[in-house]
Design a protein around this motif. Structure first.
Motif, short mmCIF file in Angstrom:
data_model
loop_
_atom_site.label_atom_id
_atom_site.label_comp_id
_atom_site.label_asym_id
_atom_site.label_seq_id
_atom_site.Cartn_x
_atom_site.Cartn_y
_atom_site.Cartn_z
N THR A 1 1.12 -1.12 -0.14
CA THR A 1 0.02 -0.10 0.15
C THR A 1 0.82 1.26 0.02
OG1 THR A 1 -0.10 0.33 2.51
CG2 THR A 1 -1.69 -1.10 1.29
N PRO A 2 0.38 2.52 -0.38
CA PRO A 2 1.16 3.66 -0.08
C PRO A 2 1.43 4.01 1.35
CG PRO A 2 -0.82 3.99 -1.58
CD PRO A 2 -0.74 2.56 -1.10
N ASP A 3 0.73 3.60 2.15
CA ASP A 3 1.26 3.92 3.47
C ASP A 3 2.59 2.86 4.01
OD1 ASP A 3 -0.66 5.89 3.89
OD2 ASP A 3 -1.89 4.36 5.03
N GLU A 4 2.67 1.55 3.40
CA GLU A 4 3.49 0.73 3.67
C GLU A 4 4.74 1.41 2.93
OE1 GLU A 4 1.61 -3.42 4.73
OE2 GLU A 4 2.66 -3.44 2.63
N PHE B 1 8.14 1.79 -16.47
CA PHE B 1 8.13 2.82 -15.74
C PHE B 1 6.63 3.37 -15.77
CE2 PHE B 1 7.75 4.73 -20.16
CZ PHE B 1 7.10 5.60 -20.05
N ASP B 2 5.60 2.89 -16.51
CA ASP B 2 4.48 3.30 -16.58
C ASP B 2 3.27 2.44 -15.79
OD1 ASP B 2 4.78 1.61 -18.53
OD2 ASP B 2 3.54 2.45 -20.27
N LEU B 3 3.81 1.63 -15.34
CA LEU B 3 2.81 0.48 -14.58
C LEU B 3 2.36 1.19 -13.21
CD1 LEU B 3 4.74 -2.76 -14.95
CD2 LEU B 3 2.49 -2.06 -16.04
N PRO B 4 1.03 1.19 -13.10
CA PRO B 4 0.47 1.71 -11.80
C PRO B 4 1.01 0.79 -10.80
CG PRO B 4 -1.19 1.26 -13.36
CD PRO B 4 -0.02 0.76 -13.99
N GLU C 1 -3.41 -0.49 -6.71
CA GLU C 1 -4.46 -0.78 -7.01
C GLU C 1 -5.38 0.77 -6.72
OE1 GLU C 1 -7.05 -4.10 -6.03
OE2 GLU C 1 -5.67 -5.59 -6.78
N GLY C 2 -6.29 0.96 -7.73
CA GLY C 2 -7.02 2.29 -7.45
C GLY C 2 -6.17 3.46 -7.80
N SER C 3 -5.06 3.52 -8.54
CA SER C 3 -4.57 4.71 -8.59
C SER C 3 -3.63 4.47 -10.07
CB SER C 3 -3.60 5.10 -7.69
OG SER C 3 -2.75 6.22 -7.91
N ASP C 4 -3.56 5.35 -10.64
CA ASP C 4 -2.66 5.26 -11.91
C ASP C 4 -1.22 5.62 -11.66
OD1 ASP C 4 -2.30 4.86 -14.84
OD2 ASP C 4 -2.15 7.10 -15.22
N LEU C 5 -1.06 6.17 -10.44
CA LEU C 5 0.34 6.67 -10.11
C LEU C 5 1.27 5.35 -10.28
CD1 LEU C 5 1.12 9.53 -9.38
CD2 LEU C 5 1.02 8.84 -7.15
N THR C 6 2.46 5.91 -10.92
CA THR C 6 3.67 4.82 -10.74
C THR C 6 4.49 4.81 -9.29
OG1 THR C 6 5.18 6.64 -11.56
CG2 THR C 6 3.91 5.44 -13.28
N LEU C 7 5.15 3.81 -9.47
CA LEU C 7 6.06 3.57 -8.49
C LEU C 7 6.80 4.95 -7.95
CD1 LEU C 7 6.72 1.83 -5.91
CD2 LEU C 7 8.66 0.71 -7.43
N GLU D 1 4.84 14.14 -12.20
CA GLU D 1 4.71 12.91 -11.41
C GLU D 1 5.96 12.31 -10.82
OE1 GLU D 1 3.34 8.41 -12.35
OE2 GLU D 1 2.19 9.76 -13.41
N PHE D 2 7.05 12.48 -11.87
CA PHE D 2 8.17 12.10 -11.21
C PHE D 2 9.30 13.20 -11.94
CE2 PHE D 2 6.73 8.79 -14.25
CZ PHE D 2 7.68 9.04 -15.48
N ASP D 3 10.58 13.17 -11.48
CA ASP D 3 11.39 14.35 -11.99
C ASP D 3 12.54 13.80 -13.10
OD1 ASP D 3 10.45 16.32 -9.94
OD2 ASP D 3 10.90 14.35 -8.62
#
Length: 381
Positions: A254-257, A280-283, A286-292, A342-344
């Motif tokens: 999860t994002p919290d982890e 690079f573009d994989l979510p 779950e529930g978000s399109d944001l990448t790692l 989203e990333f730099d």
């Protein structure tokens, strides 16, 4: 794509590091440094990418001064007069072309013996709990997995102190040589990552425990390096979900982890998180399109770097079995994500082998090359 309108060609500053664009050469093991000493050919290899317009080069993994850091004698060292003289040559040639360069400091940890079976049996691999990790989806052969799966002794307090000190010495050497920062390989099941992964860290002392507690060893390494190199140079930290023991393994569900893992590292001194993933573009969740890489930036506020299959229609693992990798037009997706911050940074590996002038190719909107492993990865020129 044109430079004037591309998010890839915005400058970026991280501490004293000044980059002319957002394109990074990703670290790739070469095994072209006999005796651990990078020669003139290594300097020329990196010089060509800097001359081609790439802003930042992250070197291949570089062994720290510890007996079981790296098991391949052709992997370069960050210790010894001859190796450091070789790195000075590399740094000077890259700087002369307007590029910037940082070394990726490396300790393979549990994966000792993966590159060669000819290792000293008297040496003990550095493993948090003496285990290699439960084998899963892996590209390693059955013979190595069988050898590696045999338990060894767990790392002692003395081992931990010695390894932290070895990282610190390597960082000091990198600064003295003239590198523009330091990168740490903290992913893929190697030593730093093995403390994070519950499959390899079963300790019940202060170096183990829950997810946040398992960050103590890598955070201690980062803090030691920050204390050694001071406040000017940036620290990059590569992390991953997958392990070479098991490509389906995760450290954060999860994002919290993920925040629990990365926040202590940022507090210890990490400036840039290098989110290693096969695309690079994989979510990431779950529930978000944001990448790692996107989540790394969101949960820490640090600069983040994405990597994985830019311009290529096959992952590294797939290209190893297929030989070649077709061109994949994912540059618009890359541009879109970078344009909205989203990333730099974007790290690119295989296409830098196929085209040393890749940054110029991207700037001019020219046709991307097709990566052919038999030609490009074998040569590593």
């Amino acid at each position: 794509m044109t430079e004037a309108h591309s998010a890839l060609f915005r400058p970026l500053a991280v501490r004293s590091l000044r980059l002319r664009n957002r394109i990074v050469m990703s670290p790739m093991t070469r095994s072209h440094s006999p005796g651990g000493v990078p020669g003139p050919d290594v300097a020329e290899y990196y010089r060509r990418r800097a001359a081609g317009g790439t802003a930042l080069i992250v070197t291949e993994g570089v062994a720290i001064d510890h007996p079981t850091a790296v098991d391949n004698p052709r992997v370069p060292h960050m210790y010894g007069e001859a190796a450091l003289d070789g790195w000075r040559r590399v740094v000077d040639t890259v700087h002369a072309e307007g590029g910037r360069i940082i070394p990726q400091l490396w300790h393979v940890g549990p994966l000792w013996g993966a590159m060669t079976a000819d290792v000293d049996p008297a040496l003990t691999p550095m493993r948090p709990s003496g285990v290699w990790g439960e084998p899963g989806v892996t590209s390693y052969g059955a013979d190595y997995v069988a050898r590696a799966s045999k338990p060894t002794r767990a790392m002692t307090e003395e081992d931990i102190v010695q390894v932290v000190d070895a990282y610190s010495r390597a960082a000091a050497a990198a600064k003295e040589v003239g590198f523009d920062g330091v990168a740490l390989h903290g992913g893929h099941g190697y030593l730093l990552d093995s403390f994070l992964w519950e499959g390899t860290n079963l300790r019940e002392d202060r170096w183990g425990g829950d997810l946040r507690d398992r960050t103590r060893f890598p955070a201690a390494v980062v803090a030691a390096i920050r204390a050694t190199i001071g406040e000017d140079l940036p620290i990059f930290y590569r992390f991953s979900q997958h392990k070479q023991q098991d490509y389906e393994a995760k450290i954060a569900y999860t994002p919290d982890e993920l925040k629990a893992v990365l926040s202590p590292l940022a507090a210890a001194g990490v400036d840039v998180f290098d989110a290693s993933i096969r695309r690079f573009d994989l979510p990431a969740f779950e529930g978000s399109d944001l990448t790692l890489a996107g989540w790394a930036k969101k949960v820490t506020g640090a600069v983040s770097m994405a990597v994985g299959s830019v311009g290529i229609g096959a992952t590294l693992r797939e290209s190893r079995t297929q030989g070649s990798a077709p061109v994949r037009d994912n540059l618009p997706e890359l541009e879109s994500r970078m344009s909205r911050d989203e990333f730099d940074l974007i790290a690119i590996g295989r296409l830098h082998l196929a085209d040393p002038t890749l940054a110029t190719t991207l700037r001019n909107g020219a046709t991307l090359p097709e990566f052919d492993r038999t030609i490009h990865e074998a040569a590593l020129l």
